[in-house]
Motif scaffolding. Structure first.
Motif, PDB file in Angstrom:
ATOM      1  N   SER B 148       0.830  -1.201   0.000  1.00 51.08           N
ATOM      2  CA  SER B 148       0.000   0.000   0.000  1.00 51.08           C
ATOM      3  C   SER B 148       0.869   1.258   0.000  1.00 51.08           C
ATOM      4  O   SER B 148       0.580   2.230  -0.698  1.00 51.08           O
ATOM      5  CB  SER B 148      -0.929  -0.025   1.210  1.00 51.08           C
ATOM      6  OG  SER B 148      -1.635   1.177   1.302  1.00 51.08           O
ATOM      7  N   VAL B 149       1.943   1.208   0.781  1.00 49.12           N
ATOM      8  CA  VAL B 149       2.816   2.380   0.881  1.00 49.12           C
ATOM      9  C   VAL B 149       3.499   2.653  -0.457  1.00 49.12           C
ATOM     10  O   VAL B 149       3.580   3.790  -0.916  1.00 49.12           O
ATOM     11  CB  VAL B 149       3.865   2.186   2.002  1.00 49.12           C
ATOM     12  CG1 VAL B 149       4.892   3.309   1.978  1.00 49.12           C
ATOM     13  CG2 VAL B 149       3.170   2.144   3.353  1.00 49.12           C
ATOM     14  N   ARG B 150       3.940   1.592  -1.120  1.00 50.72           N
ATOM     15  CA  ARG B 150       4.608   1.810  -2.403  1.00 50.72           C
ATOM     16  C   ARG B 150       3.625   2.372  -3.436  1.00 50.72           C
ATOM     17  O   ARG B 150       3.969   3.264  -4.208  1.00 50.72           O
ATOM     18  CB  ARG B 150       5.232   0.515  -2.918  1.00 50.72           C
ATOM     19  CG  ARG B 150       6.065   0.776  -4.162  1.00 50.72           C
ATOM     20  CD  ARG B 150       7.004  -0.336  -4.485  1.00 50.72           C
ATOM     21  NE  ARG B 150       6.266  -1.506  -4.917  1.00 50.72           N
ATOM     22  CZ  ARG B 150       6.831  -2.664  -5.220  1.00 50.72           C
ATOM     23  NH1 ARG B 150       8.136  -2.812  -5.093  1.00 50.72           N
ATOM     24  NH2 ARG B 150       6.110  -3.682  -5.610  1.00 50.72           N
ATOM     25  N   ASP B 151       2.387   1.842  -3.441  1.00 53.92           N
ATOM     26  CA  ASP B 151       1.383   2.366  -4.377  1.00 53.92           C
ATOM     27  C   ASP B 151       1.073   3.833  -4.073  1.00 53.92           C
ATOM     28  O   ASP B 151       0.860   4.632  -4.984  1.00 53.92           O
ATOM     29  CB  ASP B 151       0.101   1.533  -4.305  1.00 53.92           C
ATOM     30  CG  ASP B 151       0.306   0.143  -4.891  1.00 53.92           C
ATOM     31  OD1 ASP B 151       1.432  -0.139  -5.338  1.00 53.92           O
ATOM     32  OD2 ASP B 151      -0.652  -0.651  -4.898  1.00 53.92           O
ATOM     33  N   SER B 152       1.040   4.173  -2.790  1.00 51.50           N
ATOM     34  CA  SER B 152       0.776   5.567  -2.417  1.00 51.50           C
ATOM     35  C   SER B 152       1.897   6.466  -2.908  1.00 51.50           C
ATOM     36  O   SER B 152       1.658   7.591  -3.368  1.00 51.50           O
ATOM     37  CB  SER B 152       0.653   5.696  -0.894  1.00 51.50           C
ATOM     38  OG  SER B 152      -0.499   5.029  -0.452  1.00 51.50           O
ATOM     39  N   ASP B 153       3.109   5.964  -2.822  1.00 47.75           N
ATOM     40  CA  ASP B 153       4.257   6.734  -3.301  1.00 47.75           C
ATOM     41  C   ASP B 153       4.107   7.034  -4.792  1.00 47.75           C
ATOM     42  O   ASP B 153       4.370   8.141  -5.255  1.00 47.75           O
ATOM     43  CB  ASP B 153       5.538   5.931  -3.032  1.00 47.75           C
ATOM     44  CG  ASP B 153       6.762   6.832  -2.995  1.00 47.75           C
ATOM     45  OD1 ASP B 153       6.647   7.952  -2.462  1.00 47.75           O
ATOM     46  OD2 ASP B 153       7.814   6.423  -3.501  1.00 47.75           O
ATOM     47  N   ARG B 154       3.658   6.025  -5.515  1.00 48.17           N
ATOM     48  CA  ARG B 154       3.433   6.178  -6.958  1.00 48.17           C
ATOM     49  C   ARG B 154       2.380   7.250  -7.219  1.00 48.17           C
ATOM     50  O   ARG B 154       2.534   8.092  -8.098  1.00 48.17           O
ATOM     51  CB  ARG B 154       2.987   4.829  -7.525  1.00 48.17           C
ATOM     52  CG  ARG B 154       2.682   4.812  -8.992  1.00 48.17           C
ATOM     53  CD  ARG B 154       3.927   4.566  -9.818  1.00 48.17           C
ATOM     54  NE  ARG B 154       3.594   4.266 -11.196  1.00 48.17           N
ATOM     55  CZ  ARG B 154       3.509   5.176 -12.157  1.00 48.17           C
ATOM     56  NH1 ARG B 154       3.722   6.437 -11.875  1.00 48.17           N
ATOM     57  NH2 ARG B 154       3.210   4.818 -13.396  1.00 48.17           N
ATOM     58  N   ILE B 155       1.300   7.183  -6.449  1.00 52.15           N
ATOM     59  CA  ILE B 155       0.203   8.148  -6.624  1.00 52.15           C
ATOM     60  C   ILE B 155       0.665   9.568  -6.316  1.00 52.15           C
ATOM     61  O   ILE B 155       0.309  10.531  -7.004  1.00 52.15           O
ATOM     62  CB  ILE B 155      -1.007   7.743  -5.729  1.00 52.15           C
ATOM     63  CG1 ILE B 155      -1.845   6.685  -6.436  1.00 52.15           C
ATOM     64  CG2 ILE B 155      -1.852   8.940  -5.368  1.00 52.15           C
ATOM     65  CD1 ILE B 155      -2.671   7.185  -7.596  1.00 52.15           C
ATOM     66  N   ILE B 156       1.488   9.707  -5.275  1.00 50.24           N
ATOM     67  CA  ILE B 156       1.978  11.043  -4.923  1.00 50.24           C
ATOM     68  C   ILE B 156       2.793  11.609  -6.088  1.00 50.24           C
ATOM     69  O   ILE B 156       2.677  12.792  -6.432  1.00 50.24           O
ATOM     70  CB  ILE B 156       2.822  10.979  -3.625  1.00 50.24           C
ATOM     71  CG1 ILE B 156       1.917  10.613  -2.442  1.00 50.24           C
ATOM     72  CG2 ILE B 156       3.505  12.314  -3.358  1.00 50.24           C
ATOM     73  CD1 ILE B 156       2.660  10.264  -1.173  1.00 50.24           C
ATOM     74  N   GLY B 157       3.564  10.738  -6.721  1.00 49.36           N
ATOM     75  CA  GLY B 157       4.323  11.162  -7.894  1.00 49.36           C
ATOM     76  C   GLY B 157       3.405  11.673  -8.994  1.00 49.36           C
ATOM     77  O   GLY B 157       3.681  12.699  -9.630  1.00 49.36           O
ATOM     78  N   LEU B 158       2.288  10.988  -9.210  1.00 50.61           N
ATOM     79  CA  LEU B 158       1.335  11.411 -10.239  1.00 50.61           C
ATOM     80  C   LEU B 158       0.669  12.722  -9.854  1.00 50.61           C
ATOM     81  O   LEU B 158       0.458  13.601 -10.692  1.00 50.61           O
ATOM     82  CB  LEU B 158       0.275  10.328 -10.451  1.00 50.61           C
ATOM     83  CG  LEU B 158       0.749   9.038 -11.105  1.00 50.61           C
ATOM     84  CD1 LEU B 158      -0.393   8.038 -11.173  1.00 50.61           C
ATOM     85  CD2 LEU B 158       1.272   9.312 -12.506  1.00 50.61           C
ATOM     86  N   LEU B 159       0.333  12.852  -8.565  1.00 50.06           N
ATOM     87  CA  LEU B 159      -0.317  14.081  -8.096  1.00 50.06           C
ATOM     88  C   LEU B 159       0.597  15.280  -8.352  1.00 50.06           C
ATOM     89  O   LEU B 159       0.125  16.384  -8.640  1.00 50.06           O
ATOM     90  CB  LEU B 159      -0.623  13.982  -6.599  1.00 50.06           C
ATOM     91  CG  LEU B 159      -1.788  13.084  -6.195  1.00 50.06           C
ATOM     92  CD1 LEU B 159      -1.755  12.781  -4.711  1.00 50.06           C
ATOM     93  CD2 LEU B 159      -3.114  13.735  -6.573  1.00 50.06           C
ATOM     94  N   ASP B 160       1.901  15.058  -8.255  1.00 52.84           N
ATOM     95  CA  ASP B 160       2.864  16.144  -8.441  1.00 52.84           C
ATOM     96  C   ASP B 160       3.228  16.370  -9.896  1.00 52.84           C
ATOM     97  O   ASP B 160       4.009  17.269 -10.197  1.00 52.84           O
ATOM     98  CB  ASP B 160       4.141  15.850  -7.638  1.00 52.84           C
ATOM     99  CG  ASP B 160       3.930  16.137  -6.164  1.00 52.84           C
ATOM    100  OD1 ASP B 160       3.010  16.914  -5.845  1.00 52.84           O
ATOM    101  OD2 ASP B 160       4.665  15.572  -5.343  1.00 52.84           O
ATOM    102  N   SER B 161       2.724  15.519 -10.807  1.00 53.03           N
ATOM    103  CA  SER B 161       3.147  15.697 -12.199  1.00 53.03           C
ATOM    104  C   SER B 161       2.000  15.819 -13.186  1.00 53.03           C
ATOM    105  O   SER B 161       2.104  16.543 -14.167  1.00 53.03           O
ATOM    106  CB  SER B 161       4.061  14.540 -12.612  1.00 53.03           C
ATOM    107  OG  SER B 161       3.383  13.317 -12.478  1.00 53.03           O
ATOM    108  N   THR B 162       0.884  15.122 -12.955  1.00 51.79           N
ATOM    109  CA  THR B 162      -0.129  15.079 -14.016  1.00 51.79           C
ATOM    110  C   THR B 162      -1.384  15.892 -13.713  1.00 51.79           C
ATOM    111  O   THR B 162      -2.289  15.942 -14.544  1.00 51.79           O
ATOM    112  CB  THR B 162      -0.573  13.622 -14.286  1.00 51.79           C
ATOM    113  OG1 THR B 162      -1.184  13.114 -13.101  1.00 51.79           O
ATOM    114  CG2 THR B 162       0.589  12.744 -14.653  1.00 51.79           C
ATOM    115  N   THR B 163      -1.488  16.510 -12.547  1.00 51.46           N
ATOM    116  CA  THR B 163      -2.709  17.255 -12.243  1.00 51.46           C
ATOM    117  C   THR B 163      -2.640  18.661 -12.836  1.00 51.46           C
ATOM    118  O   THR B 163      -1.583  19.133 -13.244  1.00 51.46           O
ATOM    119  CB  THR B 163      -2.921  17.361 -10.718  1.00 51.46           C
ATOM    120  OG1 THR B 163      -1.752  17.939 -10.153  1.00 51.46           O
ATOM    121  CG2 THR B 163      -3.147  16.002 -10.106  1.00 51.46           C
ATOM    122  N   GLU B 164      -3.807  19.299 -12.868  1.00 49.81           N
ATOM    123  CA  GLU B 164      -3.887  20.647 -13.432  1.00 49.81           C
ATOM    124  C   GLU B 164      -2.957  21.592 -12.679  1.00 49.81           C
ATOM    125  O   GLU B 164      -2.245  22.400 -13.270  1.00 49.81           O
ATOM    126  CB  GLU B 164      -5.337  21.138 -13.340  1.00 49.81           C
ATOM    127  CG  GLU B 164      -5.599  22.390 -14.117  1.00 49.81           C
ATOM    128  CD  GLU B 164      -7.066  22.788 -14.071  1.00 49.81           C
ATOM    129  OE1 GLU B 164      -7.739  22.451 -13.065  1.00 49.81           O
ATOM    130  OE2 GLU B 164      -7.530  23.419 -15.012  1.00 49.81           O
TER     131      GLU B 164
END
Lengths: 234, 271
Positions: B148-164
Motif C-alpha cells: 500500500s505504501v509503495r502504491d501511495s508513493d506512486r500516486i503522490i508522484g502522479l499528483l505532483d506531475s499530471t494534475t492541473e
C-alpha cells in the motif's frame, strides 16, 4: 506581413455504417430482370434508398443487353454506388457512368432475406429477445425493437432496456427501462420485484418510491395516469 | 472559494470510499456544503456506503454526456442537508468520462459547494487520473503495509506531475490518512508503524484511523462511520482529520496498544 490567425472550424468526422446490398445479375438478363421485378413487386420499397453494389462477375462480355443494363436497373429506382467484377475496357461498358469504387467491406454471415410484404408477420413475435442467463452488476442489455425476456435475474447495478415490455423470470434487482420506443402500454413483470429503478415510456420510479408490500414478491409494473403503478401477481 | 479534494491511494481495498463518506459527512456536519463524487465508473460503491443506492436515477456519466442536468443527478443526504452525492454509473466504464466533460462538471460543482470530494477508483489509469486532475487537495489513503505504501508513493508522484495544478507549476496539498491501523500488530512489527510510513512518503499526516468493527458495521448500514457511531475511535479520527483539512490545528495521537489484563499477562510471559 499579415499574421492574423484565422480560427478554422474543427472538422467533425463521425462514422456511420450502412449495409450495401450486392446484386449479382446472371445471364440471360431479361429473365433476371423479370425475377427482379417480381421481387420488387412483392416487397415494394425494399431497394428504395439502399446503396447497391453490382457484382458483374457472372456475366460475359457478349451478354445480351449488357450495354443498357445499368440504365435498366437504375430505371427501377435502384441506386448503384459501386460495380465489382467488371472490366471497364469491355465495349459493352462503353457509355456507362462508372461510379467511384469502394474497396474491401465485410460480407455479413448470411444472405440478406428480402422481406415478403404478402406474408403477414405474427404480431409481437418479431423483435422479442430472450436472454437465457441473468445479468450481473454493470451489464446492460438494450433491445429497442420489442419485448425482452430474461430467464435469470437482473442483479443490482445491471440494466435491461426494451422498446416493449420486460419479463424477468428471476429477481429484478437492477434497473428496468421498458417502452423506450414511446410505448406507454409496455409493462415490466418480475418473479421477484425488487428493482433499483423502473421506467416506462420515460416515466420512472426509484426504489424509495416503490411500496414495500410489492417489493420482493412477484409483481408487474404498468403506467397508469403517467405514474408507474405496481401490482402483485399471485 | 470551493476546494476540490481527491481521495486516492493507487491500491484497492484500503478504504478510499469509506474515507470519502466519513470525511464528507464530518465536513458537512460543521455546516459546510459538501458533495461527494463517485469517480469509480463501472464499480460504484459510494452510493451504498452513503445509503443512497435506492435513490439513484442519473449519474456522473449522464451529466457528462448531457442526458441530465447536474441538479437532477445530485442526491441530497437524508441525515445532513448540507451533504450531497453525485453517483457513478455502474453500467458504463471509465472511457465514458471525457476530460472536457469532467472539467465542466467540476466547475459547476465548485460554484455550488464549499467542498467537492472525489472518490477515486483504484489504479493509476484514466479514471484515477481524471478524479485527481482538478484537485486542490489530496488525501492519500494508506494501510500500514509495504504494498500500500509503495502504491501511495506512486500516486503522490502522479499528483505532483499530471494534475492541473502541477501543470500550472503549483503544488497540490497532500495529506496522508493512515487507515486500518492496528496498534497491537504494529507493536509486534507485523505491520509498518507510523514513523516508517511517514519516512517513506514524507507528506503531512492528517489522521490515523484504527482498524475497527465500527467501520464495517457502518458501511453495511449504509452510513458514513462519522454518522453511524460518532463516538467510536475511527469516527473521532475522521472528524479530527476533517478539522485539520479545514485548517484547524488539532493534536494527533498515535493509537497505542491498550493492554488488558490478559494482554499484560501474555505480554509478560512471552518476554
Amino acid at each position: 506581413m499579415v499574421s492574423e490567425a484565422i480560427t478554422l472550424p474543427r472538422i467533425r468526422a463521425g462514422g456511420r455504417s450502412f449495409l450495401a446490398l450486392v446484386l449479382t445479375p446472371e445471364a440471360p438478363l431479361d429473365l433476371w430482370f423479370q425475377a427482379l421485378d417480381a421481387q420488387i413487386g412483392r416487397s415494394a420499397g425494399f431497394f428504395a434508398g439502399r446503396p447497391i453494389i453490382l457484382d458483374m462477375s457472372q456475366l460475359s462480355q457478349d451478354t445480351e443487353g449488357l450495354s443498357s443494363f445499368k440504365a435498366d436497373i437504375e430505371g427501377r429506382g435502384i441506386r448503384v454506388i459501386g460495380i465489382e467484377g467488371a472490366d471497364p475496357s469491355w465495349s459493352a461498358y462503353e457509355g456507362w457512368d462508372w461510379p467511384a469504387g469502394f474497396g474491401g467491406g465485410r460480407s455479413p454471415s448470411a444472405d440478406l432475406e428480402i422481406p415478403d410484404d404478402d406474408v403477414p408477420q405474427p404480431a409481437g413475435a418479431r423483435g422479442t429477445r430472450i436472454l437465457e442467463e441473468g445479468l450481473r452488476s454493470g451489464q446492460s442489455v438494450v433491445h429497442a425493437d420489442g419485448d425482452l425476456i430474461v430467464l435469470g435475474s437482473v442483479a443490482s447495478g445491471a440494466e435491461v432496456c426494451a422498446g416493449g415490455s420486460i419479463h424477468v423470470y428471476g429477481a429484478l434487482k437492477g434497473r428496468a427501462v421498458a417502452g423506450m420506443a414511446g410505448r406507454s402500454d409496455a409493462r415490466i413483470f418480475a418473479r421477484l420485484m425488487q428493482p433499483e429503478l423502473l421506467a416506462i415510456d420515460g416515466y420512472y420510479a426509484i426504489a424509495d418510491e416503490i411500496d414495500a408490500d410489492v417489493t420482493g414478491v412477484p409483481a408487474q409494473a404498468q403506467l397508469i395516469d403517467s405514474r408507474i403503478t405496481l401490482k402483485g401477481m399471485s | 472559494m470551493a476546494k476540490v479534494l481527491v481521495v486516492t491511494s493507487g491500491k484497492g481495498g484500503v478504504g478510499k470510499t469509506t474515507s470519502t463518506a466519513a470525511l464528507g459527512a464530518a465536513l458537512a456536519k460543521t455546516g459546510k456544503n459538501v458533495v461527494v463524487v463517485d469517480f469509480d465508473v463501472g464499480l460504484r460503491n459510494l452510493d451504498l456506503v452513503m445509503g443512497a443506492e435506492r435513490r439513484v436515477v442519473f449519474d456522473l456519466v449522464n451529466v457528462i454526456q448531457g442526458d441530465a442536468k447536474l441538479a437532477q443527478a445530485l442526491i441530497k443526504d437524508k441525515r445532513i442537508d448540507t451533504l450531497s452525492l453525485l453517483p457513478a454509473s455502474q453500467t458504463r466504464d471509465k472511457d465514458a468520462l471525457t476530460a472536457e466533460g469532467v472539467a465542466q462538471v467540476m466547475e459547476e460543482l465548485r460554484s455550488k459547494f464549499d467542498w467537492v470530494i472525489c472518490d477515486s477508483p483504484a489504479g493509476i489509469e484514466r479514471g484515477a487520473q481524471l478524479a485527481m486532475y482538478h484537485a486542490d487537495h489530496a488525501v492519500i489513503v494508506t494501510n500500514p503495509e509495504v504494498s500500500s505504501v509503495r502504491d501511495s508513493d506512486r500516486i503522490i508522484g502522479l499528483l505532483d506531475s499530471t494534475t492541473e495544478k502541477a501543470k500550472n507549476g503549483e503544488k497540490i496539498e497532500k495529506h496522508l490518512l493512515l487507515t486500518r491501523y492496528d496498534p497491537v500488530r504494529a507493536a509486534r512489527s507485523e505491520m509498518l508503524n507510523v514513523d516508517d510510513v511517514l519516512d517513506i512518503l514524507s507528506i503531512p499526516l492528517i489522521g490515523i484511523v484504527p482498524e475497527s468493527q465500527d467501520v464495517l458495521r457502518a458501511s453495511n448500514l449504509g452510513m458514513p462511520v462519522t454518522l453511524a457511531s460518532p463516538d467510536s475511535a475511527p469516527a473521532k479520527a475522521y472528524a479530527d482529520a476533517a478539522r485539520r483539512l479545514s485548517g484547524e490545528k488539532v493534536d494527533l495521537n498515535i493509537p497505542a496498544e491498550k493492554k488488558g489484563f490478559f494482554g499484560w499477562l501474555f505480554g509478560r510471559s512471552g518476554a
